[in-house]
Design a protein around this motif. Structure first.
Motif, PDB file in Angstrom:
ATOM      1  N   ASP A   1       0.836   6.057  -7.264  1.00 36.61           N
ATOM      2  CA  ASP A   1      -0.397   6.710  -7.711  1.00 36.61           C
ATOM      3  C   ASP A   1      -0.176   8.225  -7.762  1.00 36.61           C
ATOM      4  O   ASP A   1      -0.554   8.896  -8.732  1.00 36.61           O
ATOM      5  CB  ASP A   1      -1.542   6.340  -6.752  1.00 36.61           C
ATOM      6  CG  ASP A   1      -2.917   6.697  -7.312  1.00 36.61           C
ATOM      7  OD1 ASP A   1      -3.872   6.860  -6.526  1.00 36.61           O
ATOM      8  OD2 ASP A   1      -3.037   6.814  -8.548  1.00 36.61           O
TER       9      ASP A   1
ATOM     10  N   MET B   1      -2.861  -1.503   8.605  1.00 38.91           N
ATOM     11  CA  MET B   1      -2.829  -2.896   8.150  1.00 38.91           C
ATOM     12  C   MET B   1      -3.048  -3.863   9.312  1.00 38.91           C
ATOM     13  O   MET B   1      -3.540  -4.961   9.119  1.00 38.91           O
ATOM     14  CB  MET B   1      -1.488  -3.234   7.472  1.00 38.91           C
ATOM     15  CG  MET B   1      -1.017  -2.247   6.414  1.00 38.91           C
ATOM     16  SD  MET B   1      -2.050  -2.123   4.962  1.00 38.91           S
ATOM     17  CE  MET B   1      -1.721  -3.676   4.222  1.00 38.91           C
TER      18      MET B   1
ATOM     19  N   ALA C   1       0.531   3.457   7.994  1.00 36.54           N
ATOM     20  CA  ALA C   1       0.172   2.276   7.202  1.00 36.54           C
ATOM     21  C   ALA C   1       0.222   1.002   8.046  1.00 36.54           C
ATOM     22  O   ALA C   1      -0.670   0.165   7.974  1.00 36.54           O
ATOM     23  CB  ALA C   1       1.097   2.160   5.993  1.00 36.54           C
ATOM     24  N   ALA C   2       1.290   0.870   8.860  1.00 32.86           N
ATOM     25  CA  ALA C   2       1.429  -0.348   9.677  1.00 32.86           C
ATOM     26  C   ALA C   2       0.253  -0.492  10.637  1.00 32.86           C
ATOM     27  O   ALA C   2      -0.299  -1.581  10.828  1.00 32.86           O
ATOM     28  CB  ALA C   2       2.749  -0.315  10.436  1.00 32.86           C
TER      29      ALA C   2
ATOM     30  N   ARG D   1      -5.822  -1.031   2.241  1.00 34.30           N
ATOM     31  CA  ARG D   1      -5.133  -0.362   1.128  1.00 34.30           C
ATOM     32  C   ARG D   1      -5.831   0.955   0.802  1.00 34.30           C
ATOM     33  O   ARG D   1      -5.188   1.980   0.578  1.00 34.30           O
ATOM     34  CB  ARG D   1      -5.084  -1.271  -0.094  1.00 34.30           C
ATOM     35  CG  ARG D   1      -4.232  -0.769  -1.246  1.00 34.30           C
ATOM     36  CD  ARG D   1      -4.028  -1.835  -2.298  1.00 34.30           C
ATOM     37  NE  ARG D   1      -3.048  -2.818  -1.868  1.00 34.30           N
ATOM     38  CZ  ARG D   1      -1.789  -2.855  -2.307  1.00 34.30           C
ATOM     39  NH1 ARG D   1      -1.352  -1.973  -3.182  1.00 34.30           N
ATOM     40  NH2 ARG D   1      -0.963  -3.779  -1.872  1.00 34.30           N
TER      41      ARG D   1
ATOM     42  N   PRO E   1       0.810  -1.227   0.000  1.00 32.01           N
ATOM     43  CA  PRO E   1       0.000   0.000   0.000  1.00 32.01           C
ATOM     44  C   PRO E   1       0.844   1.277   0.000  1.00 32.01           C
ATOM     45  O   PRO E   1       0.473   2.256  -0.665  1.00 32.01           O
ATOM     46  CB  PRO E   1      -0.822  -0.127   1.291  1.00 32.01           C
ATOM     47  CG  PRO E   1      -0.961  -1.599   1.494  1.00 32.01           C
ATOM     48  CD  PRO E   1       0.326  -2.201   1.020  1.00 32.01           C
ATOM     49  N   GLU E   2       1.993   1.265   0.716  1.00 36.09           N
ATOM     50  CA  GLU E   2       2.805   2.485   0.730  1.00 36.09           C
ATOM     51  C   GLU E   2       3.414   2.772  -0.636  1.00 36.09           C
ATOM     52  O   GLU E   2       3.498   3.919  -1.069  1.00 36.09           O
ATOM     53  CB  GLU E   2       3.948   2.384   1.752  1.00 36.09           C
ATOM     54  CG  GLU E   2       3.489   2.449   3.187  1.00 36.09           C
ATOM     55  CD  GLU E   2       3.689   1.125   3.878  1.00 36.09           C
ATOM     56  OE1 GLU E   2       3.231   0.098   3.339  1.00 36.09           O
ATOM     57  OE2 GLU E   2       4.310   1.124   4.937  1.00 36.09           O
TER      58      GLU E   2
ATOM     59  N   HIS F   1       2.111   1.719  -3.438  1.00 31.22           N
ATOM     60  CA  HIS F   1       0.932   2.016  -4.262  1.00 31.22           C
ATOM     61  C   HIS F   1       0.596   3.497  -4.191  1.00 31.22           C
ATOM     62  O   HIS F   1       0.444   4.169  -5.218  1.00 31.22           O
ATOM     63  CB  HIS F   1      -0.221   1.130  -3.773  1.00 31.22           C
ATOM     64  CG  HIS F   1      -1.536   1.333  -4.467  1.00 31.22           C
ATOM     65  ND1 HIS F   1      -2.586   0.454  -4.301  1.00 31.22           N
ATOM     66  CD2 HIS F   1      -2.010   2.277  -5.317  1.00 31.22           C
ATOM     67  CE1 HIS F   1      -3.622   0.859  -5.009  1.00 31.22           C
ATOM     68  NE2 HIS F   1      -3.316   1.963  -5.629  1.00 31.22           N
ATOM     69  N   VAL F   2       0.518   4.060  -2.964  1.00 33.28           N
ATOM     70  CA  VAL F   2       0.131   5.463  -2.854  1.00 33.28           C
ATOM     71  C   VAL F   2       1.194   6.364  -3.488  1.00 33.28           C
ATOM     72  O   VAL F   2       0.864   7.331  -4.176  1.00 33.28           O
ATOM     73  CB  VAL F   2      -0.221   5.870  -1.387  1.00 33.28           C
ATOM     74  CG1 VAL F   2       0.939   5.710  -0.438  1.00 33.28           C
ATOM     75  CG2 VAL F   2      -0.735   7.283  -1.333  1.00 33.28           C
ATOM     76  N   ALA F   3       2.489   6.024  -3.300  1.00 31.98           N
ATOM     77  CA  ALA F   3       3.550   6.842  -3.892  1.00 31.98           C
ATOM     78  C   ALA F   3       3.480   6.788  -5.423  1.00 31.98           C
ATOM     79  O   ALA F   3       3.596   7.819  -6.098  1.00 31.98           O
ATOM     80  CB  ALA F   3       4.916   6.368  -3.403  1.00 31.98           C
TER      81      ALA F   3
ATOM     82  N   VAL G   1      -4.938   3.650   3.209  1.00 34.52           N
ATOM     83  CA  VAL G   1      -3.553   4.121   3.037  1.00 34.52           C
ATOM     84  C   VAL G   1      -3.413   4.958   1.772  1.00 34.52           C
ATOM     85  O   VAL G   1      -2.824   6.036   1.786  1.00 34.52           O
ATOM     86  CB  VAL G   1      -2.561   2.923   2.976  1.00 34.52           C
ATOM     87  CG1 VAL G   1      -1.160   3.391   2.582  1.00 34.52           C
ATOM     88  CG2 VAL G   1      -2.520   2.198   4.306  1.00 34.52           C
ATOM     89  N   VAL G   2      -3.968   4.461   0.663  1.00 32.87           N
ATOM     90  CA  VAL G   2      -3.779   5.136  -0.626  1.00 32.87           C
ATOM     91  C   VAL G   2      -4.636   6.399  -0.735  1.00 32.87           C
ATOM     92  O   VAL G   2      -4.236   7.373  -1.360  1.00 32.87           O
ATOM     93  CB  VAL G   2      -4.094   4.166  -1.792  1.00 32.87           C
ATOM     94  CG1 VAL G   2      -3.966   4.866  -3.135  1.00 32.87           C
ATOM     95  CG2 VAL G   2      -3.150   2.975  -1.745  1.00 32.87           C
ATOM     96  N   TYR G   3      -5.812   6.378  -0.106  1.00 39.05           N
ATOM     97  CA  TYR G   3      -6.704   7.539  -0.129  1.00 39.05           C
ATOM     98  C   TYR G   3      -7.036   7.924   1.306  1.00 39.05           C
ATOM     99  O   TYR G   3      -8.133   7.645   1.806  1.00 39.05           O
ATOM    100  CB  TYR G   3      -7.983   7.204  -0.910  1.00 39.05           C
ATOM    101  CG  TYR G   3      -7.723   6.629  -2.289  1.00 39.05           C
ATOM    102  CD1 TYR G   3      -7.955   5.282  -2.564  1.00 39.05           C
ATOM    103  CD2 TYR G   3      -7.237   7.432  -3.319  1.00 39.05           C
ATOM    104  CE1 TYR G   3      -7.710   4.749  -3.820  1.00 39.05           C
ATOM    105  CE2 TYR G   3      -6.993   6.910  -4.583  1.00 39.05           C
ATOM    106  CZ  TYR G   3      -7.227   5.569  -4.822  1.00 39.05           C
ATOM    107  OH  TYR G   3      -6.980   5.047  -6.067  1.00 39.05           O
TER     108      TYR G   3
END
Lengths: 144, 147
Positions: free
Chosen positions: A129, B56, B52-53, B31, A122-123, A125-127, B34-36
């Motif tokens: 994106d 998750m 993030a940790a 996810r 995920p980390e 992924h966000v970078a 974290v991403v949004y």
């Protein structure tokens, strides 16, 4: 959207080091996938004889796109300046509607998830994106 | 009415038959958070979402992720009736949870990416197209009762 932090840039460079060896395959799959999943994108390629996933034109275009992404990684500290020529190309010659940049970016991310499931956290992924969104913004810079 | 080809129906059923819901659900929701990160606004009661940790590893996130996937399964079983299937959930998300429906697309994209990472090469363009069409109709059904 937000600009890239130092952490984002480190993450992009780190994942790029891992995936760049396969960038041609990534590009080919991303373009092929885009043409299948988003059929409206085929309108930009009406001059191609063959739009199937295995066509040489699709591969060549995938390679071209990822060469651009590689270039962007090397110019990550100044995308607007570094991608000026590509921006002019997209604005005045190609005139791709910028909504499609988001579509292709999504396909690139999907391919990265397929090919590098463990590394595409995920980390990362966000970078990625954020990075691809910043590249898209730089490409649209000269549109109007 | 949404029209599904036989191929699309089979593809959707096949994707979900092979998914580990209890793993994919939590992975997709965490996810998304974290991403949004702005989506975290709806989960202020979930405890530690600081990084993030933490996200998750958060058990409330995991639990909710599983709920989401099991609810998607209802849609897989009712592909010709998604509007009615999700009418109650739509009202819930609108009236009680006050979730901006644009967020449904965000978690949908994260789920696509997680499914892609689990299926690997089997996640072809055609499979992706079918999954994204299914999720788009679910998303539309969830947004239908908003006013």
């Amino acid at each position: 959207m937000t600009s890239l932090t130092a952490k984002d840039k480190e993450a992009v460079k780190a994942i790029w080091a891992i995936v760049s060896g396969k960038k041609d395959d990534i590009g080919t799959d991303a373009v092929a996938r885009m043409l299948t999943v988003y059929p409206q994108t085929r309108t930009y390629f009406s001059h191609w004889k063959d739009l199937s996933p295995t066509s040489p034109a699709v591969r060549k275009h995938g390679v071209t796109v990822m060469a651009g992404v590689a270039d962007a990684v090397s110019k990550i500290d100044d995308l607007k300046g570094g991608l000026l020529a590509l921006s002019e190309l997209h604005a005045f010659t190609l005139r791709v509607d910028p909504a499609n940049f988001k579509i292709l970016s999504h396909c690139i991310l999907v391919v990265m998830a397929i090919m590098f499931p463990k590394e595409f956290t995920p980390e990362i992924h966000v970078a990625m994106d954020k990075f691809l969104a910043a590249v898209a913004l730089a490409l649209a810079e000269k549109y109007r | 009415m949404v029209e599904w080809t036989e191929c699309e129906r089979a593809t959707i059923k096949d994707i979900f038959a092979k998914l580990d819901y209890d793993s994919v659900g939590p992975a997709a929701l965490s996810r998304c958070l974290v991403v949004y990160p702005w989506t975290q606004r709806y989960f202020s009661k979930f405890g530690n979402l600081y990084n993030a940790a933490a996200i998750m590893g958060n058990p409330n996130v995991a639990k909710h992720g599983k709920i989401i996937l099991h609810d998607l399964e209802r849609g897989v079983k009712n592909m010709d009736n998604l509007k009615e299937t999700y009418a109650d959930l739509s009202v819930l998300h609108s009236e009680k949870l006050h979730v901006d429906p644009d967020n449904f697309k965000l978690i949908s994209d994260c789920l696509t990416i997680v499914v892609a990472s689990r299926m690997g090469k089997a996640f072809t363009g055609e499979v992706q197209a079918a999954l994204q069409k299914f999720l788009a109709v679910v998303v539309s059904s969830l947004g239908r009762q908003y006013h």
